[in-house]
Design a protein around this motif. Structure first.
Motif, PDB file in Angstrom:
ATOM      1  N   GLN A  39       0.823  -1.203   0.000  1.00 57.40           N
ATOM      2  CA  GLN A  39       0.000   0.000   0.000  1.00 57.40           C
ATOM      3  C   GLN A  39       0.859   1.255   0.000  1.00 57.40           C
ATOM      4  N   ARG A  40       1.940   1.228   0.774  1.00 57.59           N
ATOM      5  CA  ARG A  40       2.838   2.381   0.805  1.00 57.59           C
ATOM      6  C   ARG A  40       3.496   2.599  -0.557  1.00 57.59           C
ATOM      7  N   ILE A  41       3.932   1.492  -1.173  1.00 55.80           N
ATOM      8  CA  ILE A  41       4.555   1.592  -2.496  1.00 55.80           C
ATOM      9  C   ILE A  41       3.565   2.132  -3.517  1.00 55.80           C
ATOM     10  N   ASN A  42       2.312   1.643  -3.451  1.00 55.84           N
ATOM     11  CA  ASN A  42       1.299   2.095  -4.405  1.00 55.84           C
ATOM     12  C   ASN A  42       0.990   3.582  -4.255  1.00 55.84           C
ATOM     13  N   VAL A  43       1.019   4.069  -3.028  1.00 58.33           N
ATOM     14  CA  VAL A  43       0.807   5.506  -2.809  1.00 58.33           C
ATOM     15  C   VAL A  43       1.902   6.313  -3.501  1.00 58.33           C
ATOM     16  N   LEU A  44       3.148   5.851  -3.389  1.00 51.33           N
ATOM     17  CA  LEU A  44       4.258   6.533  -4.047  1.00 51.33           C
ATOM     18  C   LEU A  44       4.151   6.419  -5.569  1.00 51.33           C
ATOM     19  N   LEU A  45       3.752   5.242  -6.047  1.00 49.31           N
ATOM     20  CA  LEU A  45       3.649   5.027  -7.492  1.00 49.31           C
ATOM     21  C   LEU A  45       2.583   5.915  -8.120  1.00 49.31           C
ATOM     22  N   ARG A  46       1.506   6.156  -7.387  1.00 46.13           N
ATOM     23  CA  ARG A  46       0.436   7.006  -7.926  1.00 46.13           C
ATOM     24  C   ARG A  46       0.911   8.438  -8.150  1.00 46.13           C
ATOM     25  N   LYS A  47       1.959   8.847  -7.436  1.00 46.04           N
ATOM     26  CA  LYS A  47       2.473  10.205  -7.584  1.00 46.04           C
ATOM     27  C   LYS A  47       3.459  10.328  -8.747  1.00 46.04           C
ATOM     28  N   VAL A  96       6.497  -6.192 -19.150  1.00 42.52           N
ATOM     29  CA  VAL A  96       5.081  -5.882 -19.356  1.00 42.52           C
ATOM     30  C   VAL A  96       4.210  -7.045 -18.897  1.00 42.52           C
ATOM     31  N   LEU A  97       4.612  -8.262 -19.256  1.00 39.94           N
ATOM     32  CA  LEU A  97       3.842  -9.446 -18.876  1.00 39.94           C
ATOM     33  C   LEU A  97       3.851  -9.664 -17.367  1.00 39.94           C
ATOM     34  N   ALA A  98       4.909  -9.218 -16.685  1.00 39.00           N
ATOM     35  CA  ALA A  98       5.052  -9.466 -15.250  1.00 39.00           C
ATOM     36  C   ALA A  98       4.201  -8.530 -14.401  1.00 39.00           C
ATOM     37  N   ILE A  99       3.646  -7.488 -14.985  1.00 40.45           N
ATOM     38  CA  ILE A  99       2.922  -6.491 -14.190  1.00 40.45           C
ATOM     39  C   ILE A  99       1.697  -7.101 -13.502  1.00 40.45           C
ATOM     40  N   THR A 100       0.937  -7.914 -14.221  1.00 35.87           N
ATOM     41  CA  THR A 100      -0.259  -8.512 -13.618  1.00 35.87           C
ATOM     42  C   THR A 100       0.080  -9.533 -12.533  1.00 35.87           C
ATOM     43  N   PRO A 101       1.004 -10.494 -12.766  1.00 32.91           N
ATOM     44  CA  PRO A 101       1.373 -11.398 -11.663  1.00 32.91           C
ATOM     45  C   PRO A 101       1.956 -10.666 -10.461  1.00 32.91           C
ATOM     46  N   LEU A 102       2.700  -9.595 -10.710  1.00 34.13           N
ATOM     47  CA  LEU A 102       3.261  -8.817  -9.600  1.00 34.13           C
ATOM     48  C   LEU A 102       2.155  -8.219  -8.740  1.00 34.13           C
ATOM     49  N   ARG A 103       1.115  -7.720  -9.393  1.00 34.02           N
ATOM     50  CA  ARG A 103      -0.014  -7.164  -8.638  1.00 34.02           C
ATOM     51  C   ARG A 103      -0.750  -8.261  -7.874  1.00 34.02           C
ATOM     52  N   THR A 104      -0.884  -9.430  -8.492  1.00 33.78           N
ATOM     53  CA  THR A 104      -1.605 -10.531  -7.849  1.00 33.78           C
ATOM     54  C   THR A 104      -0.856 -11.052  -6.629  1.00 33.78           C
ATOM     55  N   TRP A 105       0.443 -11.203  -6.756  1.00 35.35           N
ATOM     56  CA  TRP A 105       1.220 -11.841  -5.688  1.00 35.35           C
ATOM     57  C   TRP A 105       1.676 -10.856  -4.615  1.00 35.35           C
ATOM     58  N   THR A 106       2.004  -9.633  -4.997  1.00 35.03           N
ATOM     59  CA  THR A 106       2.573  -8.693  -4.025  1.00 35.03           C
ATOM     60  C   THR A 106       1.668  -7.500  -3.736  1.00 35.03           C
ATOM     61  N   LYS A 107       0.597  -7.352  -4.521  1.00 31.29           N
ATOM     62  CA  LYS A 107      -0.327  -6.223  -4.403  1.00 31.29           C
ATOM     63  C   LYS A 107       0.283  -4.896  -4.880  1.00 31.29           C
ATOM     64  N   VAL A 108       1.485  -4.929  -5.432  1.00 32.10           N
ATOM     65  CA  VAL A 108       2.101  -3.721  -5.990  1.00 32.10           C
ATOM     66  C   VAL A 108       1.530  -3.489  -7.379  1.00 32.10           C
ATOM     67  N   ASN A 109       0.963  -2.301  -7.603  1.00 22.10           N
ATOM     68  CA  ASN A 109       0.213  -2.020  -8.824  1.00 22.10           C
ATOM     69  C   ASN A 109       1.011  -1.101  -9.753  1.00 22.10           C
ATOM     70  N   LEU A 110       1.472  -1.671 -10.869  1.00 19.32           N
ATOM     71  CA  LEU A 110       2.217  -0.913 -11.883  1.00 19.32           C
ATOM     72  C   LEU A 110       1.418  -0.743 -13.174  1.00 19.32           C
ATOM     73  N   ILE A 111       0.107  -0.947 -13.099  1.00 18.55           N
ATOM     74  CA  ILE A 111      -0.728  -0.923 -14.299  1.00 18.55           C
ATOM     75  C   ILE A 111      -0.615   0.417 -15.034  1.00 18.55           C
ATOM     76  N   LYS A 112      -0.499   1.520 -14.319  1.00 21.17           N
ATOM     77  CA  LYS A 112      -0.460   2.832 -14.963  1.00 21.17           C
ATOM     78  C   LYS A 112       0.763   3.000 -15.864  1.00 21.17           C
ATOM     79  N   PHE A 113       1.796   2.171 -15.666  1.00 19.34           N
ATOM     80  CA  PHE A 113       3.009   2.265 -16.471  1.00 19.34           C
ATOM     81  C   PHE A 113       3.032   1.256 -17.618  1.00 19.34           C
ATOM     82  N   ARG A 114       2.017   0.388 -17.696  1.00 17.72           N
ATOM     83  CA  ARG A 114       2.061  -0.704 -18.673  1.00 17.72           C
ATOM     84  C   ARG A 114       1.982  -0.203 -20.111  1.00 17.72           C
TER      85      ARG A 114
END
Length: 239
Positions: A39-47, A96-114
């Protein structure tokens, strides 16, 4: 209250359900911490904006070209230039392919950069093709002959052709025009592209080479995570 009373049993059941729920996110305290850190990482990523990816992604071909003309790519600079761009393109496809598994397994969301990563990947692979056409083959009549004669070139070209509609429709206008469902089906071409890219890499390096095998294994493993297996309860109910 006596041990074994209904109230005590209900409390134990509640604790059990909470423990099972924690296991779905991780193991005990580790699972809770993982979600908190994510959650902390996602807050930073959104910025963070996505546009720096385009700038950074545009630089590697120019850097490799500079290395080539200054002797930094060895005795065969054209082959090295071509290989480095192709490998970078494959690595970006895997990212690019790893973004979805990363979100599923770690909850880190990089979708905005895909989208940015995908378009940069297409650009790098087009540069890889351009080096092959202009610096390597050089003879226009030989291009088509090589595509038909050499399987690794045929497979690589097939992957690039599948990437074109994906890249062209990587924008909000295409999503509105095609509709989310059709747009999503079209972008599933990415899976075929990355498999063809992995096979292309295996065939380019003649003989048994461990590195391309590892890349292809990673690709297959990540694609396997997207396969939805039937639940055990559903299988037992049909038995």
């Amino acid at each position: 209250m006596r041990s074994g009373s209904p109230a005590e049993g209900g409390r134990l059941l509640c604790i059990l359900f909470l423990w099972i729920d924690a296991l779905s996110a991780g193991t005990g305290r580790e699972g809770v911490l993982r979600v908190t850190y994510a959650q902390r990482i996602n807050v930073l990523l959104r910025k963070l904006p996505a546009w720096p990816i385009y700038i950074a992604g545009a630089l590697p071909p120019f850097w490799y070209f500079y290395l080539g003309i200054t002797g930094g790519l060895g005795v065969e600079p054209i082959n090295a230039f071509e290989h480095k761009l192709g490998l970078l393109g494959l690595q970006l496809l895997i990212a690019v392919l790893a973004i979805t598994p990363l979100r599923t397994w770690t909850k880190v969301n990089l979708i905005k950069f895909r989208r940015a990563l995908g378009l940069v990947t297409f650009y790098i692979i087009c540069c890889h093709l351009l080096v092959w056409l202009v610096l390597d083959v050089q003879i226009p009549s030989q291009i088509w002959a090589d595509i038909l004669k050499r399987p690794y070139i045929t497979i690589g070209m097939a992957g690039l052709l599948l990437m074109i509609p994906v890249a062209v429709t990587s924008n909000d206008w295409s999503i509105r025009k095609l509709g989310p469902k059709r747009w999503k089906r079209l972008h599933q071409f990415t899976y075929a592209c990355i498999v063809l890219g992995g096979i292309h890499y295996v065939l380019v390096l003649k003989g048994f080479q461990l590195q391309p095998i590892v890349y292809l294994t990673i690709i297959v493993a990540m694609l396997a995570t997207r396969v939805k297996l039937p639940k055990v309860s559903a299988i037992l109910s049909r038995a």
